[in-house]
Design an enzyme around this catalytic site. Structure first.
Site, PDB file in Angstrom:
ATOM      1  N   GLU A 173     -13.881   2.010  -0.861  1.00 32.69           N
ATOM      2  CA  GLU A 173     -14.073   2.032   0.463  1.00 32.69           C
ATOM      3  C   GLU A 173     -15.267   2.787   1.004  1.00 32.69           C
ATOM      4  O   GLU A 173     -15.375   4.015   0.431  1.00 32.69           O
ATOM      5  CB  GLU A 173     -12.590   2.584   1.113  1.00 32.69           C
ATOM      6  CG  GLU A 173     -12.998   2.652   2.705  1.00 32.69           C
ATOM      7  CD  GLU A 173     -11.521   2.858   3.438  1.00 32.69           C
ATOM      8  OE1 GLU A 173     -10.433   2.774   2.589  1.00 32.69           O
ATOM      9  OE2 GLU A 173     -11.795   3.171   4.561  1.00 32.69           O
ATOM     10  N   ASP A 218       0.904  -1.091  -0.018  1.00 30.46           N
ATOM     11  CA  ASP A 218      -0.130   0.052  -0.052  1.00 30.46           C
ATOM     12  C   ASP A 218       0.948   1.132  -0.073  1.00 30.46           C
ATOM     13  O   ASP A 218       1.683   1.320   0.893  1.00 30.46           O
ATOM     14  CB  ASP A 218      -0.829  -0.026   1.407  1.00 30.46           C
ATOM     15  CG  ASP A 218      -2.168   0.947   1.308  1.00 30.46           C
ATOM     16  OD1 ASP A 218      -2.282   1.418  -0.020  1.00 30.46           O
ATOM     17  OD2 ASP A 218      -2.591   1.105   2.250  1.00 30.46           O
ATOM     18  N   LYS A 234      -1.306  -0.964  -4.158  1.00 27.22           N
ATOM     19  CA  LYS A 234      -2.500  -0.135  -4.146  1.00 27.22           C
ATOM     20  C   LYS A 234      -2.035   1.342  -3.877  1.00 27.22           C
ATOM     21  O   LYS A 234      -1.567   1.587  -3.119  1.00 27.22           O
ATOM     22  CB  LYS A 234      -3.501  -0.523  -3.027  1.00 27.22           C
ATOM     23  CG  LYS A 234      -4.521   0.341  -2.821  1.00 27.22           C
ATOM     24  CD  LYS A 234      -5.585  -0.615  -1.817  1.00 27.22           C
ATOM     25  CE  LYS A 234      -5.367  -0.141  -0.517  1.00 27.22           C
ATOM     26  NZ  LYS A 234      -5.535   1.244   0.001  1.00 27.22           N
TER      27      LYS A 234
HETATM   28  O1  KIV Z   1      -4.486   0.902   4.836  1.00 25.43           O
HETATM   29  C1  KIV Z   1      -5.562  -0.008   4.566  1.00 25.43           C
HETATM   30  O2  KIV Z   1      -5.630  -0.892   5.418  1.00 25.43           O
HETATM   31  C2  KIV Z   1      -6.394   0.075   3.693  1.00 25.43           C
HETATM   32  C3  KIV Z   1      -7.858  -0.342   3.963  1.00 25.43           C
HETATM   33  C4  KIV Z   1      -8.520   0.671   4.716  1.00 25.43           C
HETATM   34  C5  KIV Z   1      -8.466  -0.207   2.422  1.00 25.43           C
HETATM   35  O3  KIV Z   1      -6.163   1.004   2.826  1.00 25.43           O
END
Ligand code: KIV
Length: 286
Positions: free
Chosen positions: A186, A87, A117
């Site tokens: 989300e 992420d 992501k």
């Molecule tokens: O950081 C995370 O866990 C996320 C989710 C809340 C979608 O981006």
């Protein structure tokens, strides 16, 4: 799970085509990721939610690239047969396409993740394309985007008016057109999320987006009842580990203070043919 077959972007796409739901969970550390692999999760996200769930920050903004990489490495080691997504944290892709590609490359080279992501719709299309051009699988993330929650006026559900739903649908289509292979929604109404999931050919997942998406994501710390600060409406707690852990620690404190722990079975005694020499040894030091 030694015989577990790791997903690829193709098998995840096939699941959508076959109407099979994808079970996706966050994980931040080695033990939890090992449990997730044993539980046969389809995908893991090493979310920047680790800022709150692991480090105790109020939000995701302070999370750094180095923190994300370290946690991705641990999850990768524990779950070699699970599709792991990194992420991109705040300011790792907002500045320029070049910086986005360099940081995306770190996730791939240092942590061996399978996909990345990043948050945002039309306004980050050039970042999505740049990362895709580097050969990396990309998942878009729209709706409630915590990194820009200030602009959204807080952690609020999105797409609840026609104007907001229209903006979400346009963002979703732009992300698919850019070539992203997956999309996460989300905190979006189920009727809007379901429409987007049917409209797009790529898999569309939801966290707080109702049952009609191609799969579900949930934060592991919420699922197991570990995160205490707040509980979003969309969370279902499947366990209460906070209680289990606190009870175990309280019992330990009480047994240490009461001289109950450690008992004889927790001790390493001297070897049987050596113990007879102990009095002489002690005598030497008297
Ligand atoms: O950081 C995370 O866990 C996320 C989710 C809340 C979608 O981006």
């Amino acid at each position: 799970m030694p015989d577990k077959k790791k997903h690829s972007i193709h098998t995840i796409q096939k699941m959508k085509e076959n109407g099979e739901k994808v079970a996706w969970l966050t994980a931040y550390d080695y033990p939890t990721a090992a449990f997730a692999e044993a539980a046969d999760l389809d995908m893991l996200l090493v979310g920047d939610s680790l800022g709150m769930c692991v480090y105790g920050y109020e939000g995701t903004i302070p999370v750094t690239m180095d923190q994300c990489i370290v946690h991705c490495e641990a999850v990768r080691r524990a779950a070699p047969n699970t599709f792991v997504m990194g992420d991109m944290p705040f300011m790792s892709y907002q500045v320029s396409d070049e910086a986005a590609v360099v940081n995306a490359g770190r996730f791939m080279k240092e942590a061996g993740v399978d996909a990345l992501k990043l948050e945002g719709g039309k306004r980050i299309i050039s970042r999505i394309k740049a990362i895709l051009d580097a050969g990396i699988v990309v998942c878009g993330h729209i709706g409630l985007t915590p990194q820009s929650s200030g602009q959204l006026g807080g952690h609020k559900a999105q797409g609840r008016t026609v104007a907001s739903a229209r903006a979400l649908i346009e963002d979703a289509m732009a992300i698919e057109d850019a070539g992203a292979q997956m999309l996460l929604l989300e905190a979006v109404p189920p009727e809007v999320a379901g429409f987007i999931a049917r409209k797009l050919t790529i898999p569309v997942f939801g966290i707080g987006a109702g049952p009609e998406t191609d799969g579900q994501l949930i934060i592991v710390s919420d699922l197991i009842g570990q995160f205490q600060a707040f509980t979003p409406k969309f969370v279902k707690k499947y366990a209460n580990v906070a209680q289990v852990i606190t009870d175990a620690m309280t019992a330990y404190v009480s047994e240490v203070r009461g001289g109950v722990f450690p008992a004889d079975e927790h001790c390493y005694h001297m070897l049987k043919d050596e113990i007879g020499n102990l009095p002489a040894l002690m005598q030497e030091f008297e």
